[in-house]
Design a protein around this motif. Structure first.
Motif, PDB file in Angstrom:
ATOM      1  N   ASN A  97       0.796  -1.222   0.000  1.00  0.00           N
ATOM      2  CA  ASN A  97       0.000   0.000   0.000  1.00  0.00           C
ATOM      3  C   ASN A  97       0.829   1.273   0.000  1.00  0.00           C
ATOM      4  O   ASN A  97       0.431   2.278  -0.588  1.00  0.00           O
ATOM      5  N   TYR A  98       1.954   1.227   0.672  1.00  0.00           N
ATOM      6  CA  TYR A  98       2.755   2.436   0.876  1.00  0.00           C
ATOM      7  C   TYR A  98       4.237   2.174   0.639  1.00  0.00           C
ATOM      8  O   TYR A  98       4.716   1.051   0.769  1.00  0.00           O
ATOM      9  N   ASP A  99       4.977   3.258   0.383  1.00  0.00           N
ATOM     10  CA  ASP A  99       6.422   3.296   0.564  1.00  0.00           C
ATOM     11  C   ASP A  99       6.664   4.312   1.675  1.00  0.00           C
ATOM     12  O   ASP A  99       6.239   5.466   1.568  1.00  0.00           O
ATOM     13  N   TYR A 100       7.310   3.865   2.763  1.00  0.00           N
ATOM     14  CA  TYR A 100       7.617   4.752   3.880  1.00  0.00           C
ATOM     15  C   TYR A 100       9.095   5.125   3.839  1.00  0.00           C
ATOM     16  O   TYR A 100       9.947   4.276   3.587  1.00  0.00           O
ATOM     17  N   TYR A 101       9.396   6.382   4.140  1.00  0.00           N
ATOM     18  CA  TYR A 101      10.772   6.838   4.273  1.00  0.00           C
ATOM     19  C   TYR A 101      10.901   7.454   5.668  1.00  0.00           C
ATOM     20  O   TYR A 101      10.504   8.602   5.887  1.00  0.00           O
ATOM     21  N   TYR A 102      11.433   6.682   6.618  1.00  0.00           N
ATOM     22  CA  TYR A 102      11.609   7.177   7.977  1.00  0.00           C
ATOM     23  C   TYR A 102      12.811   8.108   8.022  1.00  0.00           C
ATOM     24  O   TYR A 102      13.914   7.738   7.628  1.00  0.00           O
ATOM     25  N   LEU A 103      12.577   9.322   8.511  1.00  0.00           N
ATOM     26  CA  LEU A 103      13.595  10.362   8.519  1.00  0.00           C
ATOM     27  C   LEU A 103      14.229  10.518   9.906  1.00  0.00           C
ATOM     28  O   LEU A 103      13.630  10.157  10.922  1.00  0.00           O
ATOM     29  N   CYS A 104      15.434  11.058   9.942  1.00  0.00           N
ATOM     30  CA  CYS A 104      16.130  11.388  11.190  1.00  0.00           C
ATOM     31  C   CYS A 104      16.233  10.177  12.117  1.00  0.00           C
ATOM     32  O   CYS A 104      16.073  10.292  13.338  1.00  0.00           O
ATOM     33  N   THR A 105      16.552   9.019  11.555  1.00  0.00           N
ATOM     34  CA  THR A 105      16.554   7.789  12.345  1.00  0.00           C
ATOM     35  C   THR A 105      17.756   7.670  13.277  1.00  0.00           C
ATOM     36  O   THR A 105      17.782   6.779  14.126  1.00  0.00           O
ATOM     37  N   GLU A 106      18.745   8.557  13.141  1.00  0.00           N
ATOM     38  CA  GLU A 106      19.897   8.441  14.032  1.00  0.00           C
ATOM     39  C   GLU A 106      19.592   8.944  15.443  1.00  0.00           C
ATOM     40  O   GLU A 106      20.329   8.667  16.379  1.00  0.00           O
ATOM     41  N   LEU A 107      18.486   9.690  15.613  1.00  0.00           N
ATOM     42  CA  LEU A 107      18.128  10.186  16.934  1.00  0.00           C
ATOM     43  C   LEU A 107      17.367   9.133  17.717  1.00  0.00           C
ATOM     44  O   LEU A 107      16.455   8.493  17.190  1.00  0.00           O
TER      45      LEU A 107
END
Length: 228
Positions: A97-107
Motif C-alpha cells: 500500500n505504501y512506501d515509507y521513508y523514515y527520517l532522522c533515524t539516528e536520533l
C-alpha cells in the motif's frame, strides 16, 4: 551529548566493542560489508529497513533496540538535538500500500517520528484491514489527493496543501484519491509509548504478508531506492 542520545552507529560500535569483535568479524556475523559498517559506525550512512532486519536477526537484537534505548534507563533531559532529514539517508519500508521513508533515524528517544509516505492503494478493499497503533499523527499532502478513511468518521479527501490530525488508536487508512495513481504525504507520529516504532514495524510486516491482496497495485510506482 552522544552518551545520552546514542546514534545507530554508536549502538553498533558499542555492541562490537562489548563482544570484542573486529570490524571484519562484525561484517561476517551481520552480513553487512565492512565499508558500509564503517560508514554507519561513523554516522555517515544509515541502513535500509531490510538491512536493519538482517542485522537484528543475525546479531540477536530486537528491531526496537535500533531505534530506542532500553526502557529501564532513566529519562534524560533532551536539549540542543538536531537531525537533518534527507530522503537519501532515510530508512525505507516498502509495503503493497505504501512506501515509507523514515527520517532522522539516528536520533534516539524521539518524541515524534517523521516519515515521508507514498500512497498507492485506491480502495479499502485493496488496502485491507484499517490500521491502529498508539499515539496521534498528522499528515500533510505534498502531492496528489488523499482519501482518509477512519472508524468513526465519513471518509474525507484532502488535496495538496491540506492536512489532517487524528488519534492513531482509531482504525485508519490513507488511500490515493480519485484520479491519482500515487500520492505523497509528510506525516508526523507521536506517542508516549516507547513501543510505537515496534508497533509500526509490526504493521509493516502484516502489510507485506498481505501482498497478494494488493496485486492490482501498478508496478511502475514501486521502484526501490537503496540507501546502501
Amino acid at each position: 551529548m552522544s552518551s545520552l542520545n546514542p546514534t545507530l552507529g554508536a549502538l553498533l560500535r558499542g555492541l562490537r566493542a562489548r563482544q570484542g569483535w573486529t570490524l571484519k568479524e562484525m561484517s561476517e556475523k551481520s552480513g553487512i560489508p565492512i565499508s558500509t559498517l564503517s560508514k554507519v559506525e561513523h554516522d555517515r550512512l544509515t541502513l535500509t529497513y531490510d538491512k536493519l532486519q538482517q542485522v537484528s536477526r543475525r546479531l540477536g537484537l530486537r528491531m526496537s533496540e535500533l531505534f530506542a534505548e532500553p526502557a529501564e534507563d532513566a529519562v534524560q533531559p533532551v536539549t540542543a538535538r538536531r537531525s537533518l532529514g534527507d530522503v537519501s539517508r532515510a530508512v525505507r519500508v516498502e509495503t503493497p500500500n505504501y512506501d515509507y521513508y523514515y527520517l532522522c533515524t539516528e536520533l534516539r528517544r524521539k518524541r515524534m517520528i517523521p516519515v515521508l509516505t507514498k500512497i498507492r492503494a485506491k480502495s479499502v478493499e485493496q488496502f485491507g484491514d484499517l490500521v491502529h497503533h498508539a499515539g496521534e499523527e498528522y499528515i500533510y499532502v505534498l502531492r496528489g489527493r488523499v482519501t482518509v478513511v477512519t472508524d468513526h468518521y465519513d471518509p474525507v479527501t484532502l488535496d495538496e496543501g491540506q492536512s489532517i490530525y487524528i488519534d492513531s488508536n482509531m482504525g485508519h487508512a490513507y488511500l490515493a484519491g480519485e484520479g491519482c495513481d500515487e500520492a505523497e504525504v509528510l506525516g508526523v507520529m507521536s506517542s508516549a509509548d516507547d513501543e510505537l516504532m515496534r508497533a509500526l514495524f509490526t504493521i509493516h510486516e502484516e502489510q507485506k504478508r498481505a501482498e497478494p491482496i494488493a496485486s492490482a497495485v501498478p508496478t511502475k510506482s514501486r521502484r526501490k531506492v537503496s540507501v546502501i
